[in-house]
Design an enzyme around this catalytic site. Structure first.
Site, PDB file in Angstrom:
ATOM      1  N   TYR A 298       0.844  -1.196   0.000  1.00 41.43           N
ATOM      2  CA  TYR A 298       0.000   0.000   0.000  1.00 41.43           C
ATOM      3  C   TYR A 298       0.883   1.251   0.000  1.00 41.43           C
ATOM      4  O   TYR A 298       0.664   2.179  -0.776  1.00 41.43           O
ATOM      5  CB  TYR A 298      -0.920  -0.011   1.227  1.00 41.43           C
ATOM      6  CG  TYR A 298      -1.918   1.124   1.243  1.00 41.43           C
ATOM      7  CD1 TYR A 298      -3.158   0.999   0.627  1.00 41.43           C
ATOM      8  CD2 TYR A 298      -1.625   2.336   1.885  1.00 41.43           C
ATOM      9  CE1 TYR A 298      -4.073   2.038   0.634  1.00 41.43           C
ATOM     10  CE2 TYR A 298      -2.533   3.368   1.903  1.00 41.43           C
ATOM     11  CZ  TYR A 298      -3.757   3.217   1.279  1.00 41.43           C
ATOM     12  OH  TYR A 298      -4.657   4.258   1.287  1.00 41.43           O
TER      13      TYR A 298
ATOM     14  N   HIS B 136       1.392   4.123  -3.076  1.00 47.55           N
ATOM     15  CA  HIS B 136       1.141   5.545  -2.844  1.00 47.55           C
ATOM     16  C   HIS B 136       2.412   6.390  -2.978  1.00 47.55           C
ATOM     17  O   HIS B 136       2.336   7.558  -3.369  1.00 47.55           O
ATOM     18  CB  HIS B 136       0.470   5.763  -1.484  1.00 47.55           C
ATOM     19  CG  HIS B 136      -0.995   5.491  -1.533  1.00 47.55           C
ATOM     20  ND1 HIS B 136      -1.512   4.207  -1.519  1.00 47.55           N
ATOM     21  CD2 HIS B 136      -2.059   6.324  -1.639  1.00 47.55           C
ATOM     22  CE1 HIS B 136      -2.826   4.277  -1.606  1.00 47.55           C
ATOM     23  NE2 HIS B 136      -3.190   5.542  -1.684  1.00 47.55           N
TER      24      HIS B 136
ATOM     25  N   TYR C 293      -3.403  15.970   1.992  1.00 47.80           N
ATOM     26  CA  TYR C 293      -4.050  14.654   2.008  1.00 47.80           C
ATOM     27  C   TYR C 293      -3.081  13.664   2.644  1.00 47.80           C
ATOM     28  O   TYR C 293      -2.012  13.393   2.103  1.00 47.80           O
ATOM     29  CB  TYR C 293      -4.394  14.256   0.576  1.00 47.80           C
ATOM     30  CG  TYR C 293      -5.327  13.079   0.398  1.00 47.80           C
ATOM     31  CD1 TYR C 293      -5.691  12.260   1.446  1.00 47.80           C
ATOM     32  CD2 TYR C 293      -5.827  12.783  -0.859  1.00 47.80           C
ATOM     33  CE1 TYR C 293      -6.548  11.182   1.255  1.00 47.80           C
ATOM     34  CE2 TYR C 293      -6.679  11.712  -1.066  1.00 47.80           C
ATOM     35  CZ  TYR C 293      -7.031  10.915  -0.002  1.00 47.80           C
ATOM     36  OH  TYR C 293      -7.870   9.848  -0.197  1.00 47.80           O
TER      37      TYR C 293
ATOM     38  N   TRP D  29      -7.430   3.849 -10.700  1.00 54.15           N
ATOM     39  CA  TRP D  29      -6.706   3.743  -9.425  1.00 54.15           C
ATOM     40  C   TRP D  29      -7.421   2.752  -8.497  1.00 54.15           C
ATOM     41  O   TRP D  29      -6.787   1.922  -7.856  1.00 54.15           O
ATOM     42  CB  TRP D  29      -6.572   5.112  -8.771  1.00 54.15           C
ATOM     43  CG  TRP D  29      -5.830   5.064  -7.458  1.00 54.15           C
ATOM     44  CD1 TRP D  29      -6.366   5.063  -6.208  1.00 54.15           C
ATOM     45  CD2 TRP D  29      -4.418   5.010  -7.268  1.00 54.15           C
ATOM     46  NE1 TRP D  29      -5.386   5.010  -5.255  1.00 54.15           N
ATOM     47  CE2 TRP D  29      -4.175   4.982  -5.880  1.00 54.15           C
ATOM     48  CE3 TRP D  29      -3.333   4.990  -8.141  1.00 54.15           C
ATOM     49  CZ2 TRP D  29      -2.893   4.922  -5.338  1.00 54.15           C
ATOM     50  CZ3 TRP D  29      -2.052   4.930  -7.595  1.00 54.15           C
ATOM     51  CH2 TRP D  29      -1.845   4.903  -6.219  1.00 54.15           C
TER      52      TRP D  29
END
Length: 105
Positions: free
Chosen positions: A19, A23, A42, A77
């Site tokens: 993960y 990212h 974010y 995505w």
């Protein structure tokens, strides 16, 4: 006017590093889409005991990342991330909004 929004998602067990890797390599066109939609600051945090992902974003105006669900890049995505997260039938992450109960500037 800026708003802060938070929500939680769930990572499948054993996928923390994957993960993070995905990212770290966020697609430039996805990053640009978020920025152009007024989304900034974010951040996503992981509770390793529960595999709960906690996301926070600052929004300008009335935008948020969930409003971008109809764009092809977001759908792409979601499909890319679907194998490592709990998702809905359309590959969108199962996401629960969180209520702000305290904020200090």
């Amino acid at each position: 006017m800026n708003n802060i929004v938070s929500f939680k998602m769930k990572l499948k067990p054993g996928f923390k590093e994957e993960y993070k890797r995905r990212h770290d390599l966020i697609w430039p066109e996805l990053s640009a889409l978020l920025t152009n939609a007024g989304i900034s600051n974010y951040s996503i945090f992981l509770d390793e005991e529960t595999n709960i992902l906690f996301a926070v974003q600052t929004l300008s105006g009335n935008n948020n990342s969930q409003d971008l669900s109809k764009t092809e890049i977001v759908k792409k995505w979601w499909a890319y991330m679907a194998d490592i997260m709990d998702t809905n039938e359309d590959n969108s992450p199962v996401s629960k909004p969180l209520e702000l109960v305290f904020h200090m500037d």
